[in-house]
Motif scaffolding. Structure first.
Motif, PDB file in Angstrom:
ATOM      1  N   UNK A 188      38.889  34.419  35.006  1.00 32.40           N
ATOM      2  CA  UNK A 188      39.195  33.095  34.110  1.00 32.40           C
ATOM      3  C   UNK A 188      39.010  31.881  34.981  1.00 32.40           C
ATOM      4  N   UNK A 189      38.900  32.187  36.272  1.00 32.21           N
ATOM      5  CA  UNK A 189      38.694  31.105  36.893  1.00 32.21           C
ATOM      6  C   UNK A 189      38.319  31.313  38.551  1.00 32.21           C
ATOM      7  N   UNK A 236      35.241  44.240  44.839  1.00 29.74           N
ATOM      8  CA  UNK A 236      35.494  45.153  45.921  1.00 29.74           C
ATOM      9  C   UNK A 236      36.359  44.261  47.129  1.00 29.74           C
ATOM     10  N   UNK A 295      37.631  39.210  49.606  1.00 31.57           N
ATOM     11  CA  UNK A 295      36.573  39.879  48.784  1.00 31.57           C
ATOM     12  C   UNK A 295      35.403  39.942  49.454  1.00 31.57           C
ATOM     13  N   UNK A 296      34.924  41.378  49.287  1.00 28.65           N
ATOM     14  CA  UNK A 296      33.576  41.661  49.845  1.00 28.65           C
ATOM     15  C   UNK A 296      32.519  41.437  49.152  1.00 28.65           C
ATOM     16  N   UNK A 297      32.508  41.745  47.749  1.00 35.77           N
ATOM     17  CA  UNK A 297      31.280  41.514  46.758  1.00 35.77           C
ATOM     18  C   UNK A 297      31.883  41.530  45.515  1.00 35.77           C
ATOM     19  N   UNK A 298      31.255  40.861  44.539  1.00 30.78           N
ATOM     20  CA  UNK A 298      31.689  40.703  43.328  1.00 30.78           C
ATOM     21  C   UNK A 298      30.363  41.200  42.511  1.00 30.78           C
ATOM     22  N   UNK A 299      30.609  42.162  41.553  1.00 31.00           N
ATOM     23  CA  UNK A 299      29.595  42.627  40.591  1.00 31.00           C
ATOM     24  C   UNK A 299      29.925  42.181  39.090  1.00 31.00           C
ATOM     25  N   UNK A 300      28.722  41.431  38.675  1.00 29.63           N
ATOM     26  CA  UNK A 300      28.923  41.087  37.497  1.00 29.63           C
ATOM     27  C   UNK A 300      28.586  42.299  36.198  1.00 29.63           C
ATOM     28  N   UNK A 311      19.686  30.774  42.374  1.00 28.06           N
ATOM     29  CA  UNK A 311      21.013  31.175  41.772  1.00 28.06           C
ATOM     30  C   UNK A 311      22.053  30.900  42.840  1.00 28.06           C
ATOM     31  N   UNK A 312      22.497  29.958  42.646  1.00 27.98           N
ATOM     32  CA  UNK A 312      23.690  29.815  44.016  1.00 27.98           C
ATOM     33  C   UNK A 312      24.703  30.666  43.521  1.00 27.98           C
ATOM     34  N   UNK A 313      25.595  31.115  44.742  1.00 27.76           N
ATOM     35  CA  UNK A 313      26.767  31.998  44.344  1.00 27.76           C
ATOM     36  C   UNK A 313      27.829  31.364  43.582  1.00 27.76           C
ATOM     37  N   UNK A 335      26.683  31.183  39.706  1.00 29.83           N
ATOM     38  CA  UNK A 335      26.724  32.803  39.237  1.00 29.83           C
ATOM     39  C   UNK A 335      28.135  33.058  38.728  1.00 29.83           C
ATOM     40  N   UNK A 336      29.156  32.467  39.838  1.00 32.09           N
ATOM     41  CA  UNK A 336      30.643  32.577  39.050  1.00 32.09           C
ATOM     42  C   UNK A 336      30.689  31.824  38.058  1.00 32.09           C
ATOM     43  N   UNK A 366      32.298  33.000  33.911  1.00 33.95           N
ATOM     44  CA  UNK A 366      33.758  32.743  33.529  1.00 33.95           C
ATOM     45  C   UNK A 366      33.900  33.365  32.140  1.00 33.95           C
TER      46      UNK A 366
END
Lengths: 73, 73, 73, 73, 73, 73, 73
Positions: free
Chosen positions: F31-32, F19, F67-72, F2-4, F7-8, F12
């Motif tokens: 949204x994007x 964070x 941005x450090x990290x993105x949690x889904x 799964x490429x970063x 996943x984004x 959407x």
């Protein structure tokens, strides 16, 4: 003249010591590197400033932009 | 005009002193460099601010983006 | 209009004063520069904030990304 | 729409005020700039936070990556 | 999907609020921007954390790399 | 794998938590985004470390380099 | 020689531990990565320095430029 990346090439499979920007020192066997000086270390140990052995970290990928200097041991 | 990289080229095999972003000062013989001002130093010594000799670091690769200034000795 | 690099070109062989990101001020004769604003200074002196002369550094290469501002003297 | 570099172009020969990353504020006449927002200021004065005039710096080159914001006066 | 730069395009001539890396908050009318998210604000006011109005800054160019987040008001 | 960015893309219109480098945590509907991980969030809320809801920020553009990290969620 | 990105490729679907620039340590299963070392982790847990388990973060995208080192577990 010895180019920085040439010295890394000659140091593969040898032990090196890395000083990181956050002040930590890692010692390990250099397994590989890329053009950004990202590196793979094996048998990595985090040493303290006074030379005592610290945490054993095993196989580690290091981001080149966190590295200050690399000493060939 | 003396371009910065030309001065480094003329300084190969000569002793230089590096001021790093973290305030440390390294002195050694310049063995090589690349276009990013990454450098290879030999017989490197970390000197203290008052000029006393400090830790002997031997052969060191320095990342150019941690270097503030380079003095030709 | 005076482009930043054109002003540096006109300032070669003239004395300039550099403010670095770490707050140090260096004064010297500009010998050369490159497109990244890396510079070569000669007869470099580190001056203190109150204008007193400080350490004599001789010939110095400065990394452009550590420079905040350059004053033409 | 007013592009940032277009506004700088229209501001050449006018007085501007720069806020730098280190908190200093410089005021001067914009002589020129480049695509990285490096700028040349003339008759530059370092003003204090309360608006008092401070050190006169004359002709100054500023590195764009140290600039936070530019006010057109 | 709404691309970040598309949202800025739709916000031209509208009021936005910017949080900068140094903690300051600026509010103003977006006049323009470029691909690096450098922005031109008009009628800019520096607001304090509790929402009180602060210094009036007028027409301001902001460097995108000092911006943390942009709120559309 | 799964490429970063993949996943984004799949996230959407879903709620995510970000964070930021300055320690703040933002929660909102994605949204994007663009290739630099700049993001557009809607119905954004700044949450405190203990999970309490904080300031409502509405529609926000976030610069990817903060941005450090993105949690889904 | 083991290139850094090759080691990441071999580590997909395996557990890794990440040290971030802000000192936090994340442990999770590597789902994917890109050329900038942005990574996708699943079943992510933020561990404390003494090895105790901490907050469960689930599926997380990490920005490569916040990563100091990656340990293969």
């Amino acid at each position: 003249m010895v180019m920085p990346l040439s010295l890394l090439e000659k140091s593969v499979e040898k032990r090196i010591s890395l000083l990181l920007k956050d002040g930590r020192v890692l010692e390990g066997k250099l397994s590989g590197y890329d053009e950004y000086m990202n590196m793979v270390l094996e048998e990595t140990v985090e040493t303290s400033a006074d030379g005592d052995e610290g945490r054993r970290l095993g196989c580690v990928v290091l981001r080149g932009n966190n590295v200050v200097s690399i000493s060939i041991l």
